[in-house]
Design an enzyme around this catalytic site. Structure first.
Site, PDB file in Angstrom:
ATOM      1  N   ASN A  65       0.910  -1.022  -0.039  1.00 35.14           N
ATOM      2  CA  ASN A  65      -0.069  -0.022  -0.046  1.00 35.14           C
ATOM      3  C   ASN A  65       0.964   1.281   0.106  1.00 35.14           C
ATOM      4  O   ASN A  65       1.943   1.175   0.723  1.00 35.14           O
ATOM      5  CB  ASN A  65      -0.993  -0.049   1.066  1.00 35.14           C
ATOM      6  N   GLU A  67       0.385   5.169   0.633  1.00 36.76           N
ATOM      7  CA  GLU A  67      -0.407   6.128   1.124  1.00 36.76           C
ATOM      8  C   GLU A  67      -0.182   7.427   0.616  1.00 36.76           C
ATOM      9  O   GLU A  67       0.856   7.764   0.070  1.00 36.76           O
ATOM     10  CB  GLU A  67      -0.935   6.121   2.651  1.00 36.76           C
ATOM     11  N   CYS A  76      -4.048   0.509  -2.584  1.00 43.15           N
ATOM     12  CA  CYS A  76      -3.937  -0.765  -1.875  1.00 43.15           C
ATOM     13  C   CYS A  76      -2.909  -1.600  -2.353  1.00 43.15           C
ATOM     14  O   CYS A  76      -2.375  -1.411  -3.719  1.00 43.15           O
ATOM     15  CB  CYS A  76      -5.219  -1.476  -1.655  1.00 43.15           C
ATOM     16  N   GLU A  78      -2.927  -4.904  -3.179  1.00 41.43           N
ATOM     17  CA  GLU A  78      -3.451  -5.655  -4.149  1.00 41.43           C
ATOM     18  C   GLU A  78      -3.516  -5.071  -5.750  1.00 41.43           C
ATOM     19  O   GLU A  78      -3.015  -5.648  -6.694  1.00 41.43           O
ATOM     20  CB  GLU A  78      -4.731  -6.258  -4.120  1.00 41.43           C
ATOM     21  N   CYS A 113     -10.044  -5.319   0.042  1.00 41.22           N
ATOM     22  CA  CYS A 113     -11.331  -4.284   0.328  1.00 41.22           C
ATOM     23  C   CYS A 113     -12.169  -4.260  -0.993  1.00 41.22           C
ATOM     24  O   CYS A 113     -11.729  -5.018  -2.207  1.00 41.22           O
ATOM     25  CB  CYS A 113     -10.548  -2.916   0.489  1.00 41.22           C
ATOM     26  N   CYS A 116     -10.720  -3.232  -4.230  1.00 41.22           N
ATOM     27  CA  CYS A 116      -9.713  -4.518  -5.034  1.00 41.22           C
ATOM     28  C   CYS A 116     -10.356  -5.390  -5.415  1.00 41.22           C
ATOM     29  O   CYS A 116     -10.125  -6.304  -6.247  1.00 41.22           O
ATOM     30  CB  CYS A 116      -8.674  -4.880  -3.750  1.00 41.22           C
TER      31      CYS A 116
HETATM   32  N1  THU Z   1      -5.262  -1.830   2.513  1.00 37.36           N
HETATM   33  C1  THU Z   1      -4.582  -2.425   1.639  1.00 37.36           C
HETATM   34  O1  THU Z   1      -3.635  -2.278   0.953  1.00 37.36           O
HETATM   35  N2  THU Z   1      -5.289  -3.605   1.028  1.00 37.36           N
HETATM   36  C2  THU Z   1      -6.426  -4.296   1.699  1.00 37.36           C
HETATM   37  O2  THU Z   1      -6.666  -5.261   1.197  1.00 37.36           O
HETATM   38  C3  THU Z   1      -7.065  -3.444   2.804  1.00 37.36           C
HETATM   39  C4  THU Z   1      -6.555  -2.003   3.138  1.00 37.36           C
HETATM   40  C5  THU Z   1      -4.545  -0.467   2.839  1.00 37.36           C
HETATM   41  C6  THU Z   1      -5.241   0.827   2.429  1.00 37.36           C
HETATM   42  C7  THU Z   1      -4.619   1.607   3.466  1.00 37.36           C
HETATM   43  O3  THU Z   1      -3.361   2.093   3.166  1.00 37.36           O
HETATM   44  C8  THU Z   1      -4.423   0.982   4.639  1.00 37.36           C
HETATM   45  O4  THU Z   1      -4.486  -0.581   4.252  1.00 37.36           O
HETATM   46  C9  THU Z   1      -5.513   0.919   5.755  1.00 37.36           C
HETATM   47  O5  THU Z   1      -6.921   0.997   5.302  1.00 37.36           O
END
Ligand code: THU
Length: 164
Positions: A65, A67, A76, A78, A113, A116
């Site tokens: 991820n 941010e 994310c 994925e 999520c 994704c």
């Molecule tokens: N996040 C992911 O990278 N993948 C997921 O399946 C769930 C959430 C990340 C997004 C954000 O940077 C952090 O996790 C918190 O939600």
């Protein structure tokens, strides 16, 4: 009078008590996702996520991820991995993706999520509906295995509605 019909969608997954039960290639994917998570840029949530996918050609791509101070601009793990692979070769067929969150232990691992899930479904459509197997868990712990990422989105929206 018309009667309503109850419908249900089967949902099946396998819970492996330990990643040790899985073939070496799967364990390597989980390890790569774990290592990718440690390289994530997540200063706001501090929630490190890693993904690693294996293609039909046997190549591996990883993502984590990324941010942003403008929170919705983040992406994310994925989709980072998926887009890395697809941006290099539009004909890539993704066979398996592992998702690992090192801080989450136990038999309820983090699953993708909603956005994704939609992106993984699009990829399955793109690769002629060849299923993307999902592994969620840890290289040294329980792993949830799903035969197809699309199963995470029953009654899903896809391109077939646009073309109808
Ligand atoms: N996040 C992911 O990278 N993948 C997921 O399946 C769930 C959430 C990340 C997004 C954000 O940077 C952090 O996790 C918190 O939600």
């Amino acid at each position: 009078m018309l009667m309503a019909t109850s419908c249900s969608v089967p949902f099946e997954y396998r819970l492996h008590a330990s990643a040790a039960e899985l073939p070496e290639a799967d364990r390597a994917l989980l390890q790569a996702a774990h290592d990718a998570a440690l390289r994530a840029y997540a200063p706001y949530s501090k929630f490190l996520v890693g993904a690693a996918l294996r293609t039909k050609k046997g190549e591996m791509f990883t993502g984590n991820n990324q941010e942003n101070a403008s929170f919705p601009a983040g992406i994310c793990a994925e989709r980072t991995a998926l887009h890395a692979a697809m941006s290099l070769d539009r004909d890539t067929v993704v066979e398996t993706m592992a998702v690992v969150v090192p801080s989450v232990k136990g038999d309820r691992p983090v699953s993708p999520c909603g956005i994704c899930r939609q992106a993984l479904l699009e990829q399955e459509v793109r690769q002629s509906r060849a299923p993307i197997r999902l592994l969620m868990g840890a290289p040294d712990g329980p792993v949830v295995e799903l035969k197809s990422a699309g199963a995470l989105l029953p009654l899903s929206f896809d391109a077939s509605f646009l073309n109808g």
